[in-house]
Design an enzyme around this catalytic site. Structure first.
Site, PDB file in Angstrom:
ATOM      1  N   THR A  94       0.871  -1.177   0.000  1.00 20.42           N
ATOM      2  CA  THR A  94       0.000   0.000   0.000  1.00 20.42           C
ATOM      3  C   THR A  94       0.903   1.221   0.000  1.00 20.42           C
ATOM      4  OG1 THR A  94      -1.668  -1.162   1.298  1.00 20.42           O
ATOM      5  CG2 THR A  94      -1.813   1.240   1.226  1.00 20.42           C
ATOM      6  N   LYS A 169      -7.966   1.446  -3.079  1.00 12.93           N
ATOM      7  CA  LYS A 169      -7.641   1.070  -1.697  1.00 12.93           C
ATOM      8  C   LYS A 169      -7.805   2.260  -0.749  1.00 12.93           C
ATOM      9  CE  LYS A 169      -5.165  -0.918   1.745  1.00 12.93           C
ATOM     10  NZ  LYS A 169      -5.468  -2.137   2.463  1.00 12.93           N
ATOM     11  N   LYS A 244      -2.002   5.118   8.627  1.00 11.84           N
ATOM     12  CA  LYS A 244      -1.190   5.168   7.401  1.00 11.84           C
ATOM     13  C   LYS A 244      -2.089   5.398   6.185  1.00 11.84           C
ATOM     14  CE  LYS A 244       1.344   2.368   4.121  1.00 11.84           C
ATOM     15  NZ  LYS A 244       2.099   1.178   3.746  1.00 11.84           N
TER      16      LYS A 244
HETATM   17  P1  NAD Z   1       6.227  -5.445   7.457  1.00 13.88           P
HETATM   18  O1  NAD Z   1       6.885  -4.257   8.027  1.00 13.88           O
HETATM   19  O2  NAD Z   1       5.852  -6.586   8.343  1.00 13.88           O
HETATM   20  O3  NAD Z   1       7.120  -6.053   6.249  1.00 13.88           O
HETATM   21  C1  NAD Z   1       7.821  -5.262   5.336  1.00 13.88           C
HETATM   22  C2  NAD Z   1       9.159  -5.944   5.084  1.00 13.88           C
HETATM   23  O4  NAD Z   1       9.854  -5.217   4.059  1.00 13.88           O
HETATM   24  C3  NAD Z   1      10.075  -5.974   6.299  1.00 13.88           C
HETATM   25  O5  NAD Z   1      10.427  -7.322   6.594  1.00 13.88           O
HETATM   26  C4  NAD Z   1      11.301  -5.152   5.858  1.00 13.88           C
HETATM   27  O6  NAD Z   1      12.522  -5.634   6.377  1.00 13.88           O
HETATM   28  C5  NAD Z   1      11.248  -5.310   4.357  1.00 13.88           C
HETATM   29  N1  NAD Z   1      11.962  -4.285   3.601  1.00 13.88           N
HETATM   30  C6  NAD Z   1      11.907  -2.933   3.732  1.00 13.88           C
HETATM   31  N2  NAD Z   1      12.687  -2.327   2.802  1.00 13.88           N
HETATM   32  C7  NAD Z   1      13.244  -3.325   2.071  1.00 13.88           C
HETATM   33  C8  NAD Z   1      14.128  -3.345   0.951  1.00 13.88           C
HETATM   34  N3  NAD Z   1      14.589  -2.205   0.414  1.00 13.88           N
HETATM   35  N4  NAD Z   1      14.494  -4.543   0.457  1.00 13.88           N
HETATM   36  C9  NAD Z   1      14.025  -5.695   0.992  1.00 13.88           C
HETATM   37  N5  NAD Z   1      13.180  -5.736   2.039  1.00 13.88           N
HETATM   38  C10 NAD Z   1      12.792  -4.568   2.575  1.00 13.88           C
HETATM   39  O7  NAD Z   1       4.899  -4.889   6.706  1.00 13.88           O
HETATM   40  P2  NAD Z   1       3.591  -5.720   6.296  1.00 13.88           P
HETATM   41  O8  NAD Z   1       2.618  -5.707   7.416  1.00 13.88           O
HETATM   42  O9  NAD Z   1       4.001  -7.007   5.687  1.00 13.88           O
HETATM   43  O10 NAD Z   1       2.975  -4.755   5.175  1.00 13.88           O
HETATM   44  C11 NAD Z   1       3.521  -4.677   3.859  1.00 13.88           C
HETATM   45  C12 NAD Z   1       2.628  -3.774   3.033  1.00 13.88           C
HETATM   46  O11 NAD Z   1       1.303  -4.298   3.015  1.00 13.88           O
HETATM   47  C13 NAD Z   1       2.512  -2.345   3.569  1.00 13.88           C
HETATM   48  O12 NAD Z   1       2.515  -1.464   2.492  1.00 13.88           O
HETATM   49  C14 NAD Z   1       1.174  -2.358   4.294  1.00 13.88           C
HETATM   50  O13 NAD Z   1       0.572  -1.081   4.344  1.00 13.88           O
HETATM   51  C15 NAD Z   1       0.381  -3.302   3.431  1.00 13.88           C
HETATM   52  N6  NAD Z   1      -0.741  -3.953   4.111  1.00 13.88           N
HETATM   53  C16 NAD Z   1      -0.557  -4.518   5.344  1.00 13.88           C
HETATM   54  C17 NAD Z   1      -1.633  -5.124   5.987  1.00 13.88           C
HETATM   55  C18 NAD Z   1      -1.464  -5.761   7.345  1.00 13.88           C
HETATM   56  O14 NAD Z   1      -2.482  -6.123   7.955  1.00 13.88           O
HETATM   57  N7  NAD Z   1      -0.243  -5.941   7.848  1.00 13.88           N
HETATM   58  C19 NAD Z   1      -2.889  -5.161   5.363  1.00 13.88           C
HETATM   59  C20 NAD Z   1      -3.034  -4.609   4.080  1.00 13.88           C
HETATM   60  C21 NAD Z   1      -1.948  -4.005   3.480  1.00 13.88           C
END
Ligand code: NAD
Length: 296
Positions: A94, A169, A244
């Protein structure tokens, strides 16, 4: 070989999503900057590369599931020159509309296909492969993404040109944030007026006040036994993530010149909730926040 996939971002969402691809027999390699995330994915049977370049070796598809636009742009720029012409970038994160549009422009300039495909359904949906994907991109790009998306989600909704998935979204989640606050305000007022939760629910859920935030996700315990209110507001959908998405909606509204005063008010209230240390609780805990701010 376009069947080979590099999956970058193995966090709360990415880890369960890549798991479905692995179990379905996809030739997929993961990568994450966090050693802990890599270790957990390896323990779950994922082939994890030690660098982005290694993950991309031989790949015809790049999937990203990262925190924000700047992370996706950074990974894309490093990856673009390593991907063959016609390869697909599928971004499931997102992110802000401006970055999403820039990613589509950059992909076109590099002769790559591009789809923005943010999800709803949370970590539960990721684990159960029941996510909803909202898609933006050309028909050719979307059809190339489809077999992957079908493994990770249940509802796949093409929304239009590049950036339309992100637009869908944030419009949906702005509406959700506003409607949840409205439902919470109605319960807080009802309490002050001596009206029971069940009575308000019975009336409003079958009349013109009806909405998902009330009927499916009721923010007080009792009327809807499956809602997070019955589980001490364990998410569910954490207030920090709602904040967010409301922030992204306000950025987009500002850039596009849309008047969204309730979206702004919803952001202010959720930001205050997070500020009060409640960011990890479900966003329906807004009812407790409003109750606490009401006269004793
Ligand atoms: P998270 O923080 O758990 O995971 C993100 C991962 O990306 C981390 O492990 C981090 O180390 C990695 N990362 C960051 N920069 C990087 C790079 N340059 N190279 C490689 N890895 C890198 O986040 P999440 O909860 O998995 O969410 C991911 C996305 O999904 C976000 O945009 C969030 O808004 C969206 N989202 C999350 C949810 C939820 O319930 N968690 C629901 C819908 C959407």
């Amino acid at each position: 070989d376009t069947a080979r996939v590099a999956f970058v971002g193995l966090g709360n969402m990415g880890a369960p999503m890549i798991g479905h691809l692995v179990r379905a027999g996809w030739d997929v390699r993961g990568f994450d900057l966090s050693p802990a995330a890599c270790e957990a994915a390896r323990a779950g049977g994922v082939d994890v590369a030690s660098s982005l370049a290694e993950a991309l070796d031989g790949a015809g598809t790049l999937v990203t599931m990262l925190p924000a636009g700047r992370h996706v742009l950074a990974v894309f720029e490093e990856a673009a020159s390593l991907l063959p012409a016609g390869a697909l970038h599928l971004d499931c994160s997102t992110i802000d509309i401006a970055s999403a549009r820039l990613l589509h422009e950059r992909a076109a300039a590099c002769d790559l296909l591009s789809v923005d495909a943010p999800v709803s359904g949370g970590t539960g949906g990721a684990a159960a492969a029941t996510l909803t994907f909202m898609l933006g991109g050309t028909e050719a790009a979307v059809s190339q993404a489809m077999p992957l998306l079908e493994r990770m989600g249940r509802r796949i909704v093409p929304c239009g040109a590049g950036g339309s998935g992100q637009a869908a979204k944030i419009c949906n989640n702005m509406l959700l944030g506003i409607s949840m606050i409205g439902v919470c305000e109605a319960f807080v007022l009802a309490e002050k007026l001596g009206l029971s939760h069940q009575a308000l629910f019975d009336v409003a859920s079958t009349s013109s006040g009806q909405c998902w935030s009330l009927s499916t996700y009721c923010p007080v315990p009792g009327p809807v036994p499956t809602s997070p209110a019955n589980n001490d507001y364990r998410p569910g959908f954490a207030s920090a993530l709602m904040t967010k998405d409301l922030t992204l909606a306000q950025e987009a509204a500002r850039d596009a010149g849309a008047e969204t005063p309730l979206g702004r008010a919803a952001l202010d209230l959720y930001a205050a909730l997070v500020e009060a240390g409640e960011g990890g609780r479900d966003f329906s805990a807004m009812v407790e926040f409003l109750r606490a701010r009401s006269a004793p």
